[in-house]
Design a protein around this motif. Sequence first.
Motif, PDB file in Angstrom:
ATOM      1  N   THR A  81     102.171  67.049  56.489  1.00 26.00           N
ATOM      2  CA  THR A  81     101.037  66.319  56.568  1.00 26.00           C
ATOM      3  C   THR A  81     101.201  64.886  55.964  1.00 26.00           C
ATOM      4  O   THR A  81     100.782  63.875  56.401  1.00 26.00           O
ATOM      5  CB  THR A  81      99.688  67.017  56.031  1.00 26.00           C
ATOM      6  OG1 THR A  81      99.505  68.033  56.399  1.00 26.00           O
ATOM      7  CG2 THR A  81      98.601  66.172  55.974  1.00 26.00           C
ATOM      8  N   LEU A  85     100.930  61.425  57.769  1.00 22.01           N
ATOM      9  CA  LEU A  85      99.958  60.350  57.550  1.00 22.01           C
ATOM     10  C   LEU A  85     100.523  59.117  56.860  1.00 22.01           C
ATOM     11  O   LEU A  85      99.781  58.383  56.686  1.00 22.01           O
ATOM     12  CB  LEU A  85      98.838  61.244  57.114  1.00 22.01           C
ATOM     13  CG  LEU A  85      98.223  62.277  57.948  1.00 22.01           C
ATOM     14  CD1 LEU A  85      97.084  62.840  57.422  1.00 22.01           C
ATOM     15  CD2 LEU A  85      97.780  61.671  59.449  1.00 22.01           C
ATOM     16  N   LEU A 218      87.426  67.479  53.791  1.00 19.97           N
ATOM     17  CA  LEU A 218      88.412  67.400  54.836  1.00 19.97           C
ATOM     18  C   LEU A 218      87.668  67.129  56.172  1.00 19.97           C
ATOM     19  O   LEU A 218      88.097  66.382  56.852  1.00 19.97           O
ATOM     20  CB  LEU A 218      89.269  68.659  54.853  1.00 19.97           C
ATOM     21  CG  LEU A 218      90.439  68.649  56.066  1.00 19.97           C
ATOM     22  CD1 LEU A 218      91.334  67.486  55.764  1.00 19.97           C
ATOM     23  CD2 LEU A 218      91.172  70.076  55.969  1.00 19.97           C
ATOM     24  N   ALA A 219      86.646  67.914  56.353  1.00 20.37           N
ATOM     25  CA  ALA A 219      85.980  67.804  57.895  1.00 20.37           C
ATOM     26  C   ALA A 219      85.317  66.567  57.801  1.00 20.37           C
ATOM     27  O   ALA A 219      85.269  65.629  58.980  1.00 20.37           O
ATOM     28  CB  ALA A 219      84.853  68.929  57.792  1.00 20.37           C
ATOM     29  N   VAL A 222      88.270  63.774  58.455  1.00 21.87           N
ATOM     30  CA  VAL A 222      88.762  63.911  59.725  1.00 21.87           C
ATOM     31  C   VAL A 222      87.670  63.232  60.856  1.00 21.87           C
ATOM     32  O   VAL A 222      87.976  62.377  61.637  1.00 21.87           O
ATOM     33  CB  VAL A 222      88.965  65.331  60.098  1.00 21.87           C
ATOM     34  CG1 VAL A 222      89.521  65.524  61.706  1.00 21.87           C
ATOM     35  CG2 VAL A 222      90.158  65.848  59.114  1.00 21.87           C
ATOM     36  N   ALA A 226      88.305  60.083  63.013  1.00 20.14           N
ATOM     37  CA  ALA A 226      88.365  60.167  64.553  1.00 20.14           C
ATOM     38  C   ALA A 226      87.174  59.384  65.204  1.00 20.14           C
ATOM     39  O   ALA A 226      87.561  58.650  66.198  1.00 20.14           O
ATOM     40  CB  ALA A 226      87.938  61.674  65.016  1.00 20.14           C
ATOM     41  N   LEU A 237      91.967  55.530  59.357  1.00 24.00           N
ATOM     42  CA  LEU A 237      92.430  56.606  58.558  1.00 24.00           C
ATOM     43  C   LEU A 237      92.244  56.504  57.281  1.00 24.00           C
ATOM     44  O   LEU A 237      91.752  57.228  56.389  1.00 24.00           O
ATOM     45  CB  LEU A 237      94.057  56.715  58.682  1.00 24.00           C
ATOM     46  CG  LEU A 237      94.778  58.000  58.012  1.00 24.00           C
ATOM     47  CD1 LEU A 237      94.234  59.144  58.308  1.00 24.00           C
ATOM     48  CD2 LEU A 237      96.339  57.748  58.153  1.00 24.00           C
ATOM     49  N   GLY A 240      88.163  56.604  56.549  1.00 30.01           N
ATOM     50  CA  GLY A 240      88.209  58.118  56.689  1.00 30.01           C
ATOM     51  C   GLY A 240      88.671  58.978  55.571  1.00 30.01           C
ATOM     52  O   GLY A 240      87.893  59.847  54.960  1.00 30.01           O
TER      53      GLY A 240
END
Length: 345
Positions: A81, A85, A218-219, A222, A226, A237, A240
Motif C-alpha cells: 500500500t 500510494l 479508512l472508509a 477512500v 474517490a 489523495l 482524502g
Amino acid sequence: MTAWPARRGLSRGGRWAVGIGAAVALGLWGKALVQLAVQIVLSCLLCALALPLCRRLEKRMKRPAAALLSVAGLTATALGTVALLMPPLISQITLIVNQAPRFLGWLRLLWQDISRWEWVRALGLDQNGPEQWIAQASQWIAGSLPALLSALAAGADSLSRAFLTPVLSYYFLRDREMFTYRLSLWIPLRHRRRALTALGAMRREAGCYVHGQMLVSLAVAVMTAAGLLICGIPAWLALGLIMGLCEWIPYVGPLIGGVPIVLFSLPMGISSLLWALGITVAVQQIEGYFLSPRLMAGATGLHPAAVLVLLSAGGLLLGLPGMMAAIPAFVCLRGAARVLYDTRT
C-alpha cells in the motif's frame, strides 16, 4: 496455553535497583533508548493488528507458522500500500505546499474586502486578527512544511530499522504468554490479579475503539478521495487522507478536514466548490448514519458533552495530537477504573 507458575516477582530492593539503573541508562543513552522504545511500540502495534488473524490460523496450523504467516501477510499488505500510494501522495502534498501561498493570499484579499462591510465593522471584530493568522499560516507553510517533506524523504534512510519491526512482532506473537508472564512479575503479588484484569479491560476497550475507528477513518478517506477524483479536484489523495485522519477527532474533525478541501477547490470555481462540498457532506452523512452506528456501536458510550470536554482538555494539553488521543485514552482509563471498582475489597 502454557501454565506459568505463580512467582512473587522482584523484591522491593530489586525493583529499586532496576529503576535506578533505568534512570542512569536513560540519562546516558536517552536518544537511543527512545528510538528503541519506539521500535518496541511499533512492534507491539503490529502484533496487536496481526493477533486476530493469527488466532484463526492457529486452528489449522501450529503457532510459529500462524504467527509467521499473519505478520508476513500484514507487513506485505502495508508495504504494498505504501509503495503504491506514497509517490502520488508526496507529489500531491508538494502541490498543496506550492499552491498554499496563492490560496492564503487570496484569503487575505477576501478578508480585506469583507472587513470594509458596514455590518462587519458594527460587530467590532479585530480587523488585524485574521490577517495575523493568515500571515502565521504562510510562515509555517514556507518554513515547516518543506522541512517536513525533507524529513520524510530522509526517513527512507532508516528503513533498515523498520525491518526489525516485523521480526520483533513475530516473536511477540509467537511467545505472547511468556512475555505477558515476564511482565507480570513486575507487579507486586498482592495486586497482580487486579492489575492484570484491569490491563485486560483496557486492552479490550482500546481495541474495540481503535479497530472501529480505523475502519471508519479508512472508509471516509477512500470515499472522499474517490469522490474528489471523480470531480477532477487536484490533490484528491492527500485531501482524502487528511479527512480520514481528522475523522479521529469527533464532531470538529470533519470541519478541520473540510477546510483544505474548500481552500483547494474554491479557486477552481463555484462549480468545483459545490461539488467538493457536496461530496464531503455526503460522505459525512454516510459515516454518521451507516458506518459509525455499525462499526462504533457501544465503543465509547459517551455523552456528546463529555466528548467535547475531553477534546477541549486534549487540545489544551497537547494540541491536535491530544485531541486525537483524548477519547481512546479516556476509554482505557474508564475500563481500568471499572475493574478496580468492581474488584475492590
